[in-house]
Design a protein around this motif. Structure first.
Motif, short mmCIF file in Angstrom:
data_model
loop_
_atom_site.label_atom_id
_atom_site.label_comp_id
_atom_site.label_asym_id
_atom_site.label_seq_id
_atom_site.Cartn_x
_atom_site.Cartn_y
_atom_site.Cartn_z
N PRO A 32 0.92 -0.98 -0.06
CA PRO A 32 -0.08 -0.08 -0.20
C PRO A 32 0.69 1.37 0.00
N THR A 33 0.42 2.19 -0.79
CA THR A 33 1.50 3.36 -1.01
C THR A 33 0.53 4.69 -0.75
N PHE A 34 1.38 5.63 -0.39
CA PHE A 34 1.12 6.93 -0.19
C PHE A 34 1.96 7.90 -0.97
N PHE A 35 1.54 8.79 -1.34
CA PHE A 35 2.32 9.81 -2.34
C PHE A 35 2.43 11.14 -1.43
N PHE A 36 3.73 11.65 -1.42
CA PHE A 36 3.97 12.87 -0.96
C PHE A 36 4.52 13.87 -2.16
N VAL A 37 3.93 14.96 -2.46
CA VAL A 37 4.31 15.73 -3.60
C VAL A 37 5.32 17.13 -2.59
N ASN A 38 6.54 16.88 -2.92
CA ASN A 38 7.35 17.51 -2.18
C ASN A 38 7.88 18.90 -2.85
N LYS A 39 8.56 19.94 -2.31
CA LYS A 39 9.14 21.07 -2.99
C LYS A 39 7.97 21.99 -3.31
N VAL A 40 6.95 22.12 -2.87
CA VAL A 40 5.80 23.16 -3.34
C VAL A 40 6.26 24.29 -3.15
N ASP A 41 7.13 24.76 -2.54
CA ASP A 41 7.74 26.05 -2.23
C ASP A 41 8.66 26.71 -3.20
N ARG A 42 9.09 25.60 -4.06
CA ARG A 42 10.19 26.12 -4.98
C ARG A 42 9.42 26.73 -6.35
N VAL A 43 10.60 27.43 -7.04
CA VAL A 43 10.15 28.42 -7.98
C VAL A 43 9.91 27.19 -9.16
N GLY A 44 8.90 27.14 -9.85
CA GLY A 44 8.38 26.31 -10.82
C GLY A 44 7.73 25.01 -10.54
N ALA A 45 7.24 25.14 -9.11
CA ALA A 45 6.71 23.88 -8.27
C ALA A 45 5.28 23.80 -9.01
N ASP A 46 4.75 22.83 -9.37
CA ASP A 46 3.23 22.64 -9.87
C ASP A 46 2.65 21.28 -9.46
N PRO A 47 2.31 21.20 -8.16
CA PRO A 47 1.63 20.09 -7.61
C PRO A 47 0.52 19.59 -8.39
N ASN A 48 -0.37 20.36 -8.87
CA ASN A 48 -1.43 19.85 -9.82
C ASN A 48 -0.93 19.04 -10.93
N ARG A 49 -0.14 19.70 -11.61
CA ARG A 49 0.60 19.01 -12.84
C ARG A 49 1.09 17.31 -12.32
N VAL A 50 1.65 17.43 -11.29
CA VAL A 50 2.51 16.27 -11.01
C VAL A 50 1.43 15.08 -10.57
N LEU A 51 0.07 15.68 -9.93
CA LEU A 51 -0.87 14.73 -9.57
C LEU A 51 -1.35 14.19 -11.05
N GLU A 52 -1.71 15.18 -11.73
CA GLU A 52 -2.11 14.61 -13.15
C GLU A 52 -0.99 13.43 -13.91
N GLU A 53 0.20 13.67 -13.82
CA GLU A 53 1.19 12.93 -14.16
C GLU A 53 1.13 11.36 -13.49
N ILE A 54 0.94 11.52 -12.24
CA ILE A 54 0.66 10.24 -11.36
C ILE A 54 -0.47 9.70 -11.74
N LYS A 55 -1.66 10.26 -12.11
CA LYS A 55 -2.66 9.57 -12.73
C LYS A 55 -2.52 8.85 -14.20
N THR A 56 -1.82 9.73 -14.91
CA THR A 56 -1.55 9.05 -16.41
C THR A 56 -0.39 8.02 -16.30
N ASP A 57 0.70 8.38 -15.37
CA ASP A 57 1.80 7.36 -15.64
C ASP A 57 1.82 6.26 -14.65
N LEU A 58 1.03 6.51 -13.60
CA LEU A 58 1.27 5.55 -12.55
C LEU A 58 -0.13 4.77 -12.18
#
Length: 650
Positions: free
Chosen positions: A121-147
Motif C-alpha cells: 500500500p502506497t502514499f504519495f507526497f508531492v514535495n518542494k511545493v515552495d520552489r520556483v516552478g513547482a506545480d503540484p497539480n501537474r504532478v498529480l495529473e502525471e501520477i494519474k497518467t503514468d502510475l
C-alpha cells in the motif's frame, strides 16, 4: 501496533529530508539534519555523506499515537536498486516522494512497479511545493497518467474524521456497491473513513498529500493522516516466521542477519530453520539487536511486526524465509553489466576474493565470480556510480586499493530446439550415467527441472544428486560461455554402480549430459533489454523515433498529451545505456526518460558478439561434452557426437 514504513524516491526528490522531519516531529531526534550539511540521521555512512546520496537502506525507530514505527530510508539512485528492492519486501506501507518541480522521473516508475509487484500500500507526497516552478497539480495529473488513476489529493479533503464530498465520490466511484450505498445512504462518517482505510490496505486507493520537507510544510498533516489511515494485524501467537531482508557485518566482523518478524516471537538461544527443503539448516540465535540508525540495543525477545538483527546465522541470505515461512523471494532488479576487479600484482588474488565474497554476501546481485583460468575476479553491477562507491567501500573496509575494468554487457544463452543429452563418467573405479531432455521455455523463466526417472533405474538419492548439480551453479552456453537460461531439464534415466559410484561421479555425468545436449541443439544468444518510457515535446518526436529504430528497439504507437508525446517500447541495453544524456542534450533538459530492465531477448547482433567474445567451447576448463568409458581397466574418452551409441541405458 508495529508498522514498517518505507520512503522511496528518485534521487534528489527530498526523501532523506522528509525522513528527518518525521523523526523530528515524533521526537526521535532532537535536531533535523540535512543532506548538504552531512548530518542527517539515516545517511550515516561516510560514502553517503561525501556523495550526498543514500547508498544503504537503514532504519530508524519512532513512536506516534501509541504505534511503533520502523522508518526505512532507501537508495534513490538507480545503481542501488537491488538494495532498495530488498527493503521493499518487508514494508507494511510505502511513501513515494515526488518533486513538485521535476515531477515523475525515471526511477519513480521503477519504484512504483516494484511496489506493485510486492503489493505494498502506497502514499504519495508531492514535495518542494515552495520552489520556483513547482506545480503540484501537474504532478498529480502525471501520477494519474503514468502510475495510477486511483490517486486523490487528501491534503485538505480529509480532516479529523470528516471528508469532503469530492473525496467520498472519488472513493464511491471505485466500487459499484459503495456507489449504490452512497446514492442510497449518503454520508456516513464511520463507514467512509473505514472504507478508505481498507481500500488503501487493498491497494485500491492511493492517497496523495503535498508540502515541503525542507520548509516543514505539510509534514505534521501527512504524519497524522499516515497514522490514522494505516494499520497492521500481526499475530504474536503460533510458531515463529520471519523474512531476511539484509545481511551485514559489524566492525568486529560478526555476520549480522536483518529480519522482519511476521508471526510469533523469537528469543535469544532459540533455534530457527531456513533453506531449501532438501537442505534445511538449523542454527541458534546468539544475539538479538534492535537497530536505530547506526546504533543498536541488545534485547532478549522480538515479536511479530518488529524489525531486528541477529547473530548466529551463518548461511542466511536476503529473501530467505525463516521458521514457518518457507518460500524465498526472487528479486527483480538484475544487473546487466559486469566488470573486472583490478588490483596490484603484489596483492594475493585469493585474499582480494575473500573480501569481495563478503560484499557478495551482503549484496547477492554483485554475483562475484572467480575465473580460475584468467586469475580474475568479476562482478555484476548496475552502473558506473556503483563501481565508484564500491571502490571507496573496499578501501574503507578492507584497506584494499582497487579499480574496475570498463563495464561490459552480461549476455545469456538458451536453445531453440528439443534435444536429449547423454553423459557417462567411468574412469577406473568410478561410474555414473545420466540421460537428460532439454527443452526451450518462455523468455526470462530461468531453468526448470523435472524428474521422470524411475526408482528402479536410479535411486532417489542419485536422482536428487542430478537435480542438485543442475542448480548448484550457472552453466556455460556454447556460443560465448555465457550463463544458460530459459531451459527445462528433464531427468529421463540414469545408472549407478553399487561398488564404484562415488561422490562427484554424478556431477561429472550430469555436466557432460547437459553439454552433449547443447552440442546437438540450436543455440541462441540473449542480451538484456530496457523497457523505456520517453516524454518529449512534439517537435522532438521524429528524432526520438529514429534513435529508437537505429538502436534496434521497438515501440508502441506514440501517445500525445497536450504539447508532449509519450513513447513506450523496448530496446537493447547496450544501445541505450547512455541515451539519457543524449536526450537531455537535444531537448535542453525538457525531455524525460524512464529505463527499467525488461529481461533477456534474442541478441540483435549475435554473430558480431560471438566473434568479439571469441569463446572456444572445446577449451572451457570447467566443461566437456565428451564422455569417459572404461575397457579392460582403462578409461578412454568418446567425443560427444559418438557417445550416444556407447551409453549403457539405451
Amino acid at each position: 501496533m508495529n508498522k514498517t514504513i518505507g520512503i522511496l524516491a528518485h534521487v534528489d526528490a527530498g526523501k532523506t529530508t522528509f525522513a528527518e522531519q518525521l523523526l523530528y516531529h515524533t521526537k526521535s531526534i532532537k535536531k533535523r539534519g540535512r543532506v548538504d550539511h552531512q548530518d542527517s540521521f539515516l545517511d550515516n555512512h561516510d560514502i553517503e555523506k561525501k556523495r550526498g546520496i543514500t547508498v544503504f537502506s537503514d532504519q530508524a525507530l519512532m513512536s506516534y499515537n501509541g504505534s511503533n514505527y520502523y522508518l526505512v530510508d532507501t537508495p534513490g539512485h538507480v545503481d542501488f536498486s537491488p538494495e532498495m528492492e530488498r527493503s521493499i519486501q518487508i514494508m507494511d506501507y510505502a511513501i513515494i516522494i515526488i518533486s513538485a518541480v521535476e515531477g515523475i522521473e525515471g526511477h519513480t516508475e521503477t519504484v512504483w512497479q516494484l511496489l506493485r509487484k510486492y503489493k505494498i500500500p502506497t502514499f504519495f507526497f508531492v514535495n518542494k511545493v515552495d520552489r520556483v516552478g513547482a506545480d503540484p497539480n501537474r504532478v498529480l495529473e502525471e501520477i494519474k497518467t503514468d502510475l495510477t488513476e486511483n490517486v486523490c489529493d487528501i491534503t485538505d479533503s480529509l480532516k479529523e474524521d470528516q471528508m469532503e464530498k469530492e473525496l467520498i465520490e472519488f472513493i464511491a466511484e471505485r466500487d459499484e456497491k459503495l456507489f449504490e450505498k452512497y446514492i442510497e445512504e449518503g454520508y456516513d462518517k464511520k463507514l467512509w473513513f473505514n472504507t478508505i482505510i481498507s481500500m488503501i490496505k487493498e491497494n485500491r486507493f492511493f492517497p496523495c498529500l503535498k508540502g515541503s520537507a525542507l520548509k516543514d510544510i505539510g509534514i505534521i498533516n501527512f504524519l497524522d493522516k499516515l497514522d490514522r489511515l494505516t494499520f497492521t494485524d500481526y499475530k504474536n501467537t503460533g510458531l515463529f516466521a520471519g523474512r531476511v531482508y539484509k545481511i551485514g557485518h559489524d566492525d568486529n566482523g560478526s555476520r549480522i542477519t536483518y529480519i522482519k518478524a511476521l508471526q510469533g516471537s523469537l528469543k535469544v538461544r532459540d533455534e530457527v530453520n531456513y533453506g531449501d527443503e532438501e537442505d534445511i539448516i538449523n542454527e541458534k540465535i546468539t544475539e538479538i539487536r534492535s537497530y536505530n540508525g547506526d546504533s543498536y540495543d541488545m534485547i532478549n525477545e522480538v515479536k511479530a511486526g518488529e524489525l531486528f538483527a541477529v547473530t548466529g546465522l551463518s548461511k542466511s541470505s536476503s529473501g530467505d524465509g525463516l521458521g514457518e515461512l518457507k518460500e524465498k523471494v526472487n528479486y527483480e532488479m538484475t544487473p546487466t553489466l559486469k566488470s573486472k576487479v583490478i588490483f596490484q600484482s603484489s596483492i594475493n588474488p585469493k585474499e582480494a576474493l575473500k573480501f569481495f565474497k563478503i560484499l557478495d554476501d551482503e549484496d547477492p546481485s554483485l554475483n562475484v565470480k572467480w575465473d580460475e583460468s584468467l586469475q580474475q575476479i568479476h562482478i555484476h553491477v548496475m552502473g558506473v556510480i556503483q563501481l565508484e562507491v564500491l571502490q571507496y567501500i573496499v578501501k574503507e573496509r578492507f584497506d584494499l586499493e582497487v579499480t574496475f575494468g570498463r563495464p561490459e554487457i552480461i549476455y545469456k544463452e538458451t536453445i531453440d530446439s528439443i534435444v536429449n543429452g547423454y553423459g557417462h563418467f567411468e574412469p577406473l573405479r568410478h561410474y555414473a550415467e545420466v540421460h537428460l531432455k532439454l527443452e526451450p521455455t518462455e523468455r526470462n523463466t530461468g531453468i526448470f527441472f523435472e524428474n521422470k526417472c524411475h526408482a528402479d533405474d536410479l535411486t532417489i538419492g542419485h536422482q536428487n544428486l542430478v537435480k542438485h548439480h543442475i542448480f548448484e551453479r550457472e552453466h556455460n552456453g556454447l556460443l560465448t560461455g555465457a550463463p544458460l537460461t530459459d531451459i527445462k531439464v528433464t531427468l529421463l534415466t540414469g545408472k549407478a554402480h553399487n561398488k564404484h559410484t562415488s561422490g562427484g561421479d554424478f556431477r561429472e555425468a550430469t555436466y557432460r549430459a547437459l553439454r552433449q545436449g547443447l552440442e546437438k541443439a540450436r543455440n541462441i544468444l540473449l542480451e538484456p533489454y530496457y523497457n523505456f518510457r520517453i516524454k518529449v515535446e512534439l517537435d522532438h518526436m521524429g528524432r526520438v523515433l529514429s534513435d529508437i529504430q537505429n538502436a534496434f528497439g521497438i515501440f508502441n504507437p506514440p501517445k500525445t498529451e497536450g504539447d508532449k508525446v509519450s513513447i513506450v517500447g523496448r530496446v537493447p541495453v547496450v544501445n541505450f545505456m547512455d541515451y539519457s544524456t543524449k536526450l537531455a542534450s537535444f531537448t535542453h533538459g525538457k525531455g524525460s526518460i524512464s529505463l527499467k530492465f525488461d529481461g533477456y531477448y534474442h541478441c540483435h547482433n549475435q554473430e558480431e558478439v560471438i566473434k568479439i567474445i571469441g569463446y572456444n567451447k572445446d577449451r572451457d576448463p570447467r566443461y566437456t561434452s565428451s564422455s569417459i568409458f572404461c575397457s579392460k581397466g582403462q578409461g578412454y574418452v568418446i567425443p560427444w557426437d559418438r557417445a550416444e551409441e556407447k551409453m549403457h541405458c539405451l
